[in-house]
Design a protein around this motif. Structure first.
Motif, PDB file in Angstrom:
ATOM      1  N   GLY A  95       0.808  -1.206   0.000  1.00  0.00           N
ATOM      2  CA  GLY A  95       0.000   0.000   0.000  1.00  0.00           C
ATOM      3  C   GLY A  95       0.844   1.259   0.000  1.00  0.00           C
ATOM      4  N   SER A  96       0.177   2.395  -0.267  1.00  0.00           N
ATOM      5  CA  SER A  96       0.874   3.679  -0.306  1.00  0.00           C
ATOM      6  C   SER A  96      -0.105   4.801  -0.046  1.00  0.00           C
ATOM      7  CB  SER A  96       1.575   3.878  -1.656  1.00  0.00           C
ATOM      8  OG  SER A  96       0.627   3.972  -2.698  1.00  0.00           O
ATOM      9  N   ASP A  97       0.434   5.980   0.100  1.00  0.00           N
ATOM     10  CA  ASP A  97      -0.373   7.181   0.354  1.00  0.00           C
ATOM     11  C   ASP A  97      -0.166   8.166  -0.785  1.00  0.00           C
ATOM     12  OD1 ASP A  97      -1.939   8.988   2.334  1.00  0.00           O
ATOM     13  OD2 ASP A  97      -0.199  10.194   1.746  1.00  0.00           O
ATOM     14  N   GLY A 416      -1.895   5.032  -5.011  1.00  0.00           N
ATOM     15  CA  GLY A 416      -1.849   5.479  -3.628  1.00  0.00           C
ATOM     16  C   GLY A 416      -2.971   4.916  -2.779  1.00  0.00           C
ATOM     17  N   THR A 417      -3.243   3.613  -2.898  1.00  0.00           N
ATOM     18  CA  THR A 417      -4.284   2.961  -2.106  1.00  0.00           C
ATOM     19  C   THR A 417      -3.653   1.958  -1.147  1.00  0.00           C
ATOM     20  OG1 THR A 417      -4.623   1.111  -3.636  1.00  0.00           O
ATOM     21  CG2 THR A 417      -5.816   3.154  -4.098  1.00  0.00           C
ATOM     22  N   MET A 421       0.843   0.714  -4.536  1.00  0.00           N
ATOM     23  CA  MET A 421       1.260   2.043  -4.969  1.00  0.00           C
ATOM     24  C   MET A 421       0.610   2.426  -6.288  1.00  0.00           C
ATOM     25  SD  MET A 421       5.246   2.592  -4.021  1.00  0.00           S
ATOM     26  CE  MET A 421       4.996   4.362  -4.175  1.00  0.00           C
ATOM     27  N   PHE A 422       0.566   1.457  -7.216  1.00  0.00           N
ATOM     28  CA  PHE A 422      -0.021   1.726  -8.525  1.00  0.00           C
ATOM     29  C   PHE A 422      -0.540   0.421  -9.103  1.00  0.00           C
ATOM     30  CE2 PHE A 422       0.159   2.107 -13.159  1.00  0.00           C
ATOM     31  CZ  PHE A 422      -0.580   3.274 -13.347  1.00  0.00           C
ATOM     32  N   ASP A 423      -1.817   0.422  -9.442  1.00  0.00           N
ATOM     33  CA  ASP A 423      -2.435  -0.726 -10.096  1.00  0.00           C
ATOM     34  C   ASP A 423      -3.121  -0.251 -11.361  1.00  0.00           C
ATOM     35  OD1 ASP A 423      -2.176  -3.191  -8.285  1.00  0.00           O
ATOM     36  OD2 ASP A 423      -2.839  -1.645  -6.873  1.00  0.00           O
TER      37      ASP A 423
END
Length: 710
Positions: A95-97, A416-417, A421-423
């Motif tokens: 995950g990421s912000d 950022g979910t 990080m990126f899908d």
């Protein structure tokens, strides 16, 4: 907080794109321009894009050697907008912000004095690791080699960064080297930045890297925190300053064709000159046909009016002004008679889109350096059509039943979910348009997915948002030009795989092109059932029956949206406002600022809508639109094959909520790419006298590019 328009407009609009480097002009570890972890009062250069990948991420327990992707855009000299996607761990697949940053530089302060800016990191969202507000002043001395910055901030950082007074000093002894020192409110840091010399890439691209050398913070000192990135201009147009008129002057200096910008008196042709004109127009018609223009009709009247009517969307689909410049440049080549007046009618599927009139002698003067082209824009056809003598046949090189094929990437993404990080789910969209009678077009869109990340696969987070293969759109549109410069397009067909629809779009613009009003009404019908509302063990048939019985019919969407657009030619900026009911039954409004840099645009968007159950959603977003097609389309006798003239990708983030995450669909107008009035008849909302006057240098540049003047 209220600001006068005198302050707001320069902040949003000022600045013209050019590419140089200066101290503190690249993005730092925090995703904003400045020193290592502190902002400066400078903003990213207008019309440039900066990207930085770094290995420094701030969390509640301090700094970590995670992944951070930072990107920023210089919207104007006084406005910088940036975003950061920071991972929660060393795993890129975790995950990421996603956070947004904005910085305003105060206008009206002389550059030689100092600069003052105010900014916000992680705009919106009440739970964040990066949220801070600051004001900073900077002063450059010693020919801009040394920059001093001091400021004060208020921050939610658990470390204390930017929570109080901070300051920085940056010294650039060489073009390729910057030395940085700062106090960020709690820690003292030293760093170095390396930059590629601008001459390496002809001032059109620059690489930069950053490294933290030492810090009073043990975490920053015990590991190698670095970043690497690049800066480049985002405009896709050739800089008008590079245009040379030497070749054109040489072409005409012995023909005495250059005139002053004055009103040309009406004259009539002699028998000899009329014969010569006929032959010259015949050559011009052949040139335009061979170049790829369609539906060509050329004629003249006895009082030296030359009328040219044609379609240009399959020739210069990126920007209509390229067609105008080429046609007038070619006319200047072939037509030798003095005091000829021209009237150019650009059409789409035999409906007039825009007309241009003026003196050919004045345009020749413009080609050789005159300040104005003398072109007047109209929405009406040439009035005295009964006086026209047509050269050869009309509508030569017909576009009727000729396929226009647009091949474009089609993306569904999540950035950022908590899932990653990126899908992305990536597909190729093949769009087909065929004109079948005046104003009527048959069109369709086929989706072919070829790649997806793990979280878009079955059973994972975004599986329901994966691209679906098959025929996504098919429709029949009928366009009409109504009195008072009103255009209307009615469409029936299939949309987003499952919905049958009827849609009506009406569009009005002033002759100047500064004011535009658009009304969209649509209704969608579907027999598809929504997802199940219960879960149980699918092994048992009774469970499968219960799941199926719990599915209910989709609520059929309807759209009623009224929009207003205002164009500010001094800044090449389009302000958009629309309000109404959108695709997901949410109601509210959106506001946009679209800054144009040639054929590339940067759009800032604010959306405020209420869902059908009363939940208010507010978003801010940043998007880019770029042409993914050559300036001159690949146009053959049998078909036109091209890329999208305005491919758009953007990010938005929720503001004013407990958590800062994305909710899709808000403010969705169910836009149909290519087959819409704005694209077909209004040059992607870039029509009218004001836009032509603002961008008339493009007329001269396209002539130089494609006519190869000697």
């Amino acid at each position: 907080m209220k600001l006068s328009m005198r302050i707001i407009l320069p902040i949003l609009l000022a600045g013209s794109p050019f590419f140089t480097a200066a101290v503190d002009s690249q993005v730092n570890f925090q995703g904003i321009t400045g020193s290592i972890n502190t902002p400066s009062a400078y903003t990213l250069q207008s019309g440039t894009f900066d990207f930085l990948y770094s290995k420094q991420v701030e969390r509640q327990d301090g700094y970590h050697h995670y992944h951070s992707f930072n990107f920023a855009v210089g919207v104007s000299e006084y406005l910088e907008v940036s975003g950061r996607n920071a991972s929660y761990s060393e795993d890129l697949g975790g995950g990421s912000d996603l956070s947004a940053n904005i910085k305003f530089k105060l206008p009206y302060i002389p550059k030689e004095w100092f600069s003052i800016s105010a900014g916000i990191q992680d705009l919106g969202g009440e739970v964040s690791f990066f949220n801070s507000k600051y004001i900073v002043a900077s002063k450059s001395i010693f020919n801009d080699q040394l920059s001093l910055s001091v400021g004060v901030g208020k921050s939610d950082s658990s470390i204390g960064r930017l929570d109080g007074a901070f300051g920085a000093i940056t010294y650039q002894p060489f073009e390729w080297l910057q030395l940085e020192g700062e106090y960020d409110g709690v820690d003292s840091n030293l760093g170095v930045k390396l930059l590629s010399p601008l001459d390496w890439f002809d001032h059109s691209f620059q690489l930069h890297s950053s490294l933290i050398l030492s810090s009073s913070n043990e975490q920053l000192s015990n590991d190698n925190y670095f970043g690497i990135g690049f800066t480049l201009p985002i405009s896709t147009s050739i800089n008008s300053a590079l245009i040379s008129t030497t070749a054109i002057n040489k072409k005409y200096q012995n023909k005495e064709l250059i005139t002053k910008n004055k009103v040309v008196k009406d004259e009539i042709f002699s028998d000899k000159s009329e014969t010569e004109l006929f032959n010259e127009l015949n050559k011009l018609q052949t040139d335009l046909k061979n170049f790829g223009f369609e539906d060509i009709s050329i004629g003249y009247t006895f009082d030296k009016n030359v009328v040219i009517r044609l379609s240009s969307l399959s020739t210069f689909g990126r920007n209509r002004l390229d067609s105008v410049g080429y046609i007038l440049g070619a006319s200047s080549d072939y037509l030798q008679e003095k005091n000829i007046k021209y009237y150019i009618e650009l059409t789409e599927n035999n409906i007039l889109a825009e007309a241009y009139s003026g003196s050919l002698d004045i345009f020749r003067s413009f080609l050789t350096g005159s300040a104005t082209s003398g072109i007047r824009v109209s929405s009406q056809p040439f009035k005295q059509r009964e006086l026209i003598t047509w050269v050869n046949n009309q509508n030569i090189n017909s576009s009727r039943f000729k396929p226009r094929l647009t091949i474009s990437p089609d993306l569904n993404t999540a950035m950022g979910t908590d899932a990653g990080m990126f899908d992305a789910s990536v597909a190729i969209a093949t769009q087909l348009q065929i004109d079948i009678w005046p104003g009527a077009t048959l069109h369709g869109k086929y989706i072919s997915q070829f790649y997806e990340t793990k979280d878009y696969k079955d059973g994972y987070e975004f599986s329901n948002s994966r691209q679906a293969n098959g025929l996504a759109e098919i429709g029949l549109s009928q366009s009409l030009k109504l009195p008072y410069n009103i255009y209307n397009m009615s469409t029936i067909g299939k949309y987003r795989h499952d919905f049958e629809f009827i849609r009506n779009q009406s569009y009005w613009t002033s002759i100047s092109g500064k004011h535009r009003v658009e009304l969209t009404l649509a209704k969608y019908f579907s027999d598809e059932l929504g997802p199940a509302t219960i879960t149980c063990n699918r092994f048992f048939q009774v469970c499968l029956d219960l799941i199926e019985s719990s599915r209910v019919k989709f609520e059929e969407p309807s759209i009623q949206v009224l929009g207003y657009k205002y164009y500010l030619p001094n800044y090449d900026l389009l302000v958009r406002l629309d309000a109404g009911k959108y695709w997901q039954a949410d109601t509210g409004f959106t506001a946009e600022f679209e800054r144009q840099f040639g054929d590339t645009t940067i759009r800032l968007r604010y959306k405020n809508t209420d869902s059908k159950d009363g939940v208010n959603n507010q978003f801010i977003g940043l998007s880019f639109s770029v042409p993914l097609t050559p300036r001159r389309e690949f146009n053959t006798r049998y078909a036109t094959i091209r890329g999208p003239n305005k491919f758009t990708y953007g990010l938005s983030t929720l503001i004013g909520d407990r958590l800062n995450f994305l909710r899709p669909g808000t403010g969705d107008t169910a836009f149909i790419a290519n087959q819409n009035l704005g694209n077909l008849y209004f040059n992607n909302h870039r029509s009218g006298q004001a836009y032509l006057d603002r961008n008339q240098e493009r007329l001269r540049e396209v002539y130089l590019t494609y006519k190869n003047a000697e």
